[in-house]
Each structure stands twice: as structure tokens, then as C-alpha cells.
Scaffold this motif. Structure first.
Motif, PDB file in Angstrom:
ATOM      1  N   ALA A  35      10.138   3.818  -7.820  1.00 23.77           N
ATOM      2  CA  ALA A  35       8.867   3.528  -7.138  1.00 23.77           C
ATOM      3  C   ALA A  35       8.252   2.240  -7.663  1.00 23.77           C
ATOM      4  N   LYS A  36       8.360   2.022  -8.994  1.00 20.13           N
ATOM      5  CA  LYS A  36       7.844   0.781  -9.579  1.00 20.13           C
ATOM      6  C   LYS A  36       8.596  -0.428  -9.031  1.00 20.13           C
ATOM      7  N   GLU A  37       9.924  -0.308  -8.918  1.00 21.80           N
ATOM      8  CA  GLU A  37      10.733  -1.416  -8.388  1.00 21.80           C
ATOM      9  C   GLU A  37      10.377  -1.715  -6.941  1.00 21.80           C
ATOM     10  N   ARG A  38      10.163  -0.644  -6.146  1.00 22.83           N
ATOM     11  CA  ARG A  38       9.783  -0.865  -4.738  1.00 22.83           C
ATOM     12  C   ARG A  38       8.437  -1.569  -4.649  1.00 22.83           C
ATOM     13  N   LEU A  39       7.507  -1.221  -5.548  1.00 23.38           N
ATOM     14  CA  LEU A  39       6.200  -1.876  -5.549  1.00 23.38           C
ATOM     15  C   LEU A  39       6.343  -3.353  -5.924  1.00 23.38           C
ATOM     16  N   GLU A  40       7.151  -3.639  -6.934  1.00 26.64           N
ATOM     17  CA  GLU A  40       7.361  -5.032  -7.338  1.00 26.64           C
ATOM     18  C   GLU A  40       7.980  -5.848  -6.219  1.00 26.64           C
TER      19      GLU A  40
ATOM     20  N   LEU B 157       4.048   5.319  -5.749  1.00 28.13           N
ATOM     21  CA  LEU B 157       4.031   5.248  -7.207  1.00 28.13           C
ATOM     22  C   LEU B 157       3.047   6.266  -7.781  1.00 28.13           C
ATOM     23  N   LYS B 158       1.877   6.377  -7.200  1.00 28.05           N
ATOM     24  CA  LYS B 158       0.900   7.364  -7.662  1.00 28.05           C
ATOM     25  C   LYS B 158       1.457   8.780  -7.533  1.00 28.05           C
ATOM     26  N   ARG B 159       2.161   9.043  -6.393  1.00 33.50           N
ATOM     27  CA  ARG B 159       2.735  10.378  -6.189  1.00 33.50           C
ATOM     28  C   ARG B 159       3.803  10.689  -7.237  1.00 33.50           C
ATOM     29  N   GLN B 160       4.639   9.686  -7.523  1.00 30.42           N
ATOM     30  CA  GLN B 160       5.699   9.895  -8.517  1.00 30.42           C
ATOM     31  C   GLN B 160       5.111  10.120  -9.907  1.00 30.42           C
ATOM     32  N   LYS B 161       4.042   9.415 -10.228  1.00 31.43           N
ATOM     33  CA  LYS B 161       3.379   9.625 -11.523  1.00 31.43           C
ATOM     34  C   LYS B 161       2.794  11.031 -11.598  1.00 31.43           C
TER      35      LYS B 161
ATOM     36  N   ARG C  90       0.831  -1.210   0.000  1.00 26.89           N
ATOM     37  CA  ARG C  90       0.000   0.000   0.000  1.00 26.89           C
ATOM     38  C   ARG C  90       0.863   1.256   0.000  1.00 26.89           C
ATOM     39  N   VAL C  91       1.951   1.252   0.794  1.00 26.02           N
ATOM     40  CA  VAL C  91       2.867   2.394   0.829  1.00 26.02           C
ATOM     41  C   VAL C  91       3.510   2.586  -0.541  1.00 26.02           C
ATOM     42  N   ALA C  92       3.944   1.463  -1.149  1.00 21.97           N
ATOM     43  CA  ALA C  92       4.595   1.544  -2.459  1.00 21.97           C
ATOM     44  C   ALA C  92       3.617   2.012  -3.531  1.00 21.97           C
TER      45      ALA C  92
END
Length: 538
Positions: free
Chosen positions: A310-315, A250-254, A244-246
Motif C-alpha cells: 500500500a505504501k508503494e502504491r501511494l508513492e 494505506l489507512k485500511r492496511q494500517k 486519495r485511493v492509495a
């Protein structure tokens, strides 16, 4: 016992089945003193690990080192029915020599055979008594004991041999409640290295630690099954929070990247307009435009890098969340009107001498319980039409399917697809593969030879075949259905049977499971007669 601490060390193990299907790859694993529960989904290689340690299989790569003697109780135990009990226990030679000496024969070969084991008979009888087999005489034939009793006899043989390392693969399969309690006591009191593969929650409550095979590796957890489940639940909650944090990051970075693009586009329009109006010298304007472009490029690259990070952290966070595949047991819509007669067994004498009268109406849900050797399987096979009763008659009034305990419905030499096609000749290849996919046999896995499957995989394949056969069953009979299944698959099977709308007859010793599938009638074979029993007393 070995004077050194018994231990098992597996280094970089790799193993595949003859058809090339990989089971283990580069696995490091070791076991020390105490009781270890080895768990994991069906097909992850639990039984294979035990067979490699026991020397039944040889690794393709890597090594297995064991300090001490190994005793191994396999999942698919078969004993020669012509053997006497003392032969199965491994004491026949010493026992015969002891009797010869007692009769006055003092030949040296008898003393050699006895060695220091002068109390071999007493130890054997004491071990049998501890396992609830005091009634089994040492001179009896193995063919006279039940399947559950044969499992306990094999365990008794192992305990008499006093191994340093004891390997048990699903030891409570087919054992009645009394026998299970005896085995639980034997496990709790074993003094050496014990490695246990099981889905029996009560048995796993006795272990000191849990080793979980998952995604090709092993993860250790201190404590028993309850402690393991609490630890995994906490891990998953933390992993889901990280996801959820990631996702938020990711949304913030986008959003920031989009805002940066907007700002840069605005700056570029302003610079182009200023250049077109030539408010400053041309050389100065070019330098300013180039600097703005370089700054804009660096700004864009920075935000794009942040987005990729951010994408890598989410993955990485998503990888920590388990996505264990579970079977999807979708039983056919086979409702039976209440009160409609489904099956009748009138004043029948079974092949084992038991007598039974039974009337099943839809949608009865019957549990068939009783001690090992009471004749539950014989009764089910009689109801399924596989055995003729000695007297009396069986009548079935609806389509039925029977899933036997021994899972001998499938041909080992054929693939899963070929086996299901034999049972459902009208089904298309596409439909067969779709059905097998629901039971986790996807793609090339559906073409795997049945003889290479683990016990749990074989059950899944058999259940898939039985469910696809036409017409859909309005009476479903299962013999010990939870044997060989991992805990996730047991949960799926329980949910499917709870939703099944036909009549159900289940033989088993897993009383909690029977309660959870909504049993309405409890029947037991007691003293050779089928009668109603109180589940509270089980």
C-alpha cells in the motif's frame, strides 16, 4: 527542400555545463514535419536542445541526426551593427553580382554568384514586407534598426535560405504587437519541420503538437497549448484521485495490521494461559503453541506485506502528481502613500529625440507601450538615471530599482551568491542564500556561475538580486519582464507584482500580463512624444 521528409533525431543525448552542472541526461527525442512546441520549466534544457540540433553545442554523449538544412533563431540574438541589411540577410554577394550584370558586366564570377536566384531582391523585399519590414531598405545599416526589428531581420534571412528545419527560441521576445502578429503568420505558414521554444500563449496556439521536457524526459501531447493544458489537467485529476485511493488503502492496511496484532496478542495470552493450566498433555500443548505461533507469524507477515504494498502504491501515485517548483517572489513591504510624488520628468528631450513629461505618484501602476524602436528602453534608462536627457531634468523622490531587458546587472564570471553580495553588502550569507532559494537556487545551485545560466534562470537571479538590494524599492521599473520566463514563473511574477504596494512602471508588449498586474495608466511613445493611450486599441 530535401527530397526526403525532413526529420531530427536525438539519441541518448547528454550535456553538462563546463562547471559540471548536468542539463540533459540520456534524452531521446525526434521531430517530424509540422510545428512542435517544446516547453518545460526554466533550466530543463529547451534552449540547449535547440543549440545541439543547430550544431552550436556538441553533446557529451549521444548523437544528433538531421535530414535537411537547419535554420536557427537564438534567444540571445546579436547582430553586427556595422552590417548592411542585405549582408544580414545573406544576399549581399548575389545582389551585387546581379547589379553588376544589369550594368553590363558579364564576368563569369557574377553569374556564379547569382546562380538560379535571379529574383533574390524581389524575394527579399517580399519577405521583409510579410514581416512588416517593408520600410527597412536593403542598404541600411543594422545599427539603424531596433532590437525587435533585428529579430525579424534574422527570421527573414532564415526564410530566404529556405531551411528544411527551422528552430525558434523565444522568437517573440522584445517584439511589439504588430511584429508578433507578423511572426505568428510566418510560423503558421512554414512548410517544413519547425521546433518552437516559447512561453507566448498565442504562438503556442499555432503548433500541431507539444513536447514537454520534464524530470529529464520528454512527454508528447497532440494539439496546441490549450489541448496540452486540458490533457495535463485531466492527468493530474486522475493522479490526485489515485493518491486519495492509495491513502485510503494505506489507512485500511494500517488498521487491519493493528487489529491483527491485537487478535494475535489475545490468542497468545489464551495459549499461554492454557499451557500454564496444563489442560492437555504437555506434548500436545507444545505442538499447539508452535502451530499458533507459526500461524500468527504468517498472519503478521501477510499484513505487513500488504502495508508495504500500500505504501508503494501511494508513492507511485504521488510521483504522478506534478510538484513543479515555482519561484516565490516576495517583494518588500514598500507602500507609498496615495498622492505622494515618486518621480518627475519635466519637458525632457531623450537621447533618441523623443520628448516626454511625466509625473508618477504613489501608488501609480504605469504600462509603457509602443512599437519597437519607439524608445521605451531609452525612457526607462533615463528615469533610472543611467542616461542623461538632452534637456530637461529627472527627479526621483523614493528608492527605485530597475530591471533591464538585457539582464546585464550580473557579472557572468561570478557566482549568484557573489553577485548578490555585491549588490547587498550588508546582507549575511545566510540571508542571501535564503533569498536565492525562494528563486529556486538552492544549495550548490546558488554557487553556479552566472555565465552558465539559461535566460529564465538569469532573470530569476537578477530579480532576486534586485529585490534583496537595500533599501527596498518604492518605485520598481521593469523592461519586458516576462521575456525568457516559463509560464509558471510568469504566473508567480504576476502575483507578486499584483501584491506590490509601491509605484510600478512596466515596459512590455504582453498586454494580457499588463492587465493582470493591475495597470492604472497606459502611456505610449507615439510619433516621438509620450502620451496617454487606450489599451483597447493595443
Amino acid at each position: 527542400m530535401n527530397t526526403h521528409s525532413p526529420a531530427v533525431t536525438c539519441t541518448r543525448l547528454a550535456f553538462s555545463w563546463p562547471d559540471g552542472t548536468p542539463v540533459l541526461t540520456d534524452l531521446d527525442l525526434s521531430f517530424g514535419p509540422g510545428r512542435t512546441g517544446l516547453i518545460g520549466l526554466n533550466g530543463t534544457g529547451k534552449s540547449t536542445v535547440l543549440k545541439l540540433i543547430a550544431g552550436v553545442l556538441r553533446p557529451e554523449v549521444g548523437s544528433v541526426k538531421v535530414a535537411g538544412e537547419v535554420g536557427y533563431l537564438p534567444q540571445d540574438l546579436t547582430l553586427d551593427t556595422s552590417l548592411r541589411v542585405d549582408q544580414a540577410l545573406g544576399i549581399a554577394r548575389a545582389r551585387a553580382a546581379l547589379h553588376a550584370i544589369e550594368a553590363g558586366d558579364v564576368a563569369e564570377e557574377h553569374f556564379t554568384a547569382v546562380g538560379d536566384d535571379w529574383d533574390v531582391e524581389e524575394r527579399a523585399r517580399a519577405t521583409l514586407d510579410e514581416l512588416g519590414l517593408a520600410h527597412v531598405g536593403l542598404d541600411r545599416s543594422i545599427g539603424e534598426v531596433s532590437g525587435g526589428e533585428s529579430v525579424l531581420l534574422r527570421l527573414a534571412a532564415l526564410l530566404l535560405a529556405r531551411p528544411d528545419v527551422l528552430l525558434l527560441d523565444e522568437p517573440t521576445n522584445n517584439l511589439d504587437r504588430v511584429a508578433r502578429r507578423r511572426l505568428h503568420h510566418a510560423v503558421a505558414s512554414f512548410p517544413g519541420v519547425l521546433v518552437l521554444v516559447s512561453h507566448d500563449r498565442e504562438l503556442l496556439a499555432l503548433v500541431d503538437r507539444i513536447a514537454e521536457l520534464h524530470d529529464g524526459g520528454v512527454t508528447w501531447y497532440g494539439g496546441n497549448l490549450e489541448a496540452y493544458e486540458a490533457a495535463v489537467e485531466a492527468e493530474q485529476e486522475a493522479a490526485e484521485r489515485m493518491v486519495r485511493v492509495a491513502e485510503t488503502d494505506l489507512k485500511r492496511q494500517k488498521r487491519e495490521l493493528a487489529e491483527a496484532h491485537t487478535k494475535l496478542a489475545r490468542r497468545e495470552r489464551f495459549a499461554n494461559k492454557a499451557y500454564a493450566n496444563k489442560r492437555e498433555p504437555r506434548a500436545v500443548m507444545k505442538l499447539r503453541k508452535r502451530a499458533a505461533q507459526e500461524s500468527a507469524g504468517k498472519h503478521r507477515i501477510m499484513h505487513e506485506q500488504r502495508l508495504e504494498e500500500a505504501k508503494e502504491r501511494l508513492e507511485e501515485a504521488e510521483e504522478r502528481v506534478r510538484d513543479d517548483a515555482e519561484i516565490r517572489v516576495e517583494l518588500p513591504f514598500t507602500a507609498v502613500p496615495r498622492g505622494r510624488q515618486v518621480l518627475s520628468l519635466q519637458d525632457a528631450e531623450l537621447r533618441n529625440g523623443a520628448r516626454a513629461t511625466l509625473r508618477v505618484n504613489g501608488p501609480d501602476r504605469i504600462a509603457l507601450v509602443g512599437s519597437n524602436g519607439a524608445g521605451k528602453t531609452t525612457l526607462l534608462r533615463t528615469l533610472a538615471g543611467q542616461l542623461e536627457p538632452v534637456s530637461g531634468e529627472v527627479r526621483t523622490h523614493v528608492p527605485l530599482r530597475y530591471l533591464p531587458q538585457r539582464l546585464d546587472v550580473l557579472d557572468d564570471a561570478l557566482s549568484l551568491v557573489e553577485n548578490v553580495a555585491k549588490l547587498a553588502p550588508q546582507a549575511t550569507n545566510q540571508r542571501i542564500r535564503a533569498q536565492l532559494a525562494r528563486f529556486l537556487f538552492r544549495g550548490a545551485r546558488a554557487d553556479q556561475q552566472v555565465g552558465t545560466l539559461s535566460g529564465g534562470e538569469r532573470f530569476r537571479g537578477t530579480l532576486a538580486a534586485v529585490m534583496l538590494a537595500e533599501p527596498g524599492p518604492q518605485l520598481l521599473m521593469l523592461d519586458e519582464p516576462t521575456n525568457n520566463l516559463d509560464m509558471a514563473s510568469v504566473r508567480q511574477l504576476r502575483q507578486a507584482l499584483a501584491a506590490y504596494e509601491g509605484a510600478l512602471v512596466v515596459a512590455g508588449h504582453d498586454v494580457p500580463f499588463l492587465h493582470e498586474v493591475g495597470i492604472t495608466r497606459w502611456l505610449g511613445l507615439v510619433d516621438g512624444e509620450l502620451r496617454e493611450v487606450d489599451p483597447v486599441e493595443l
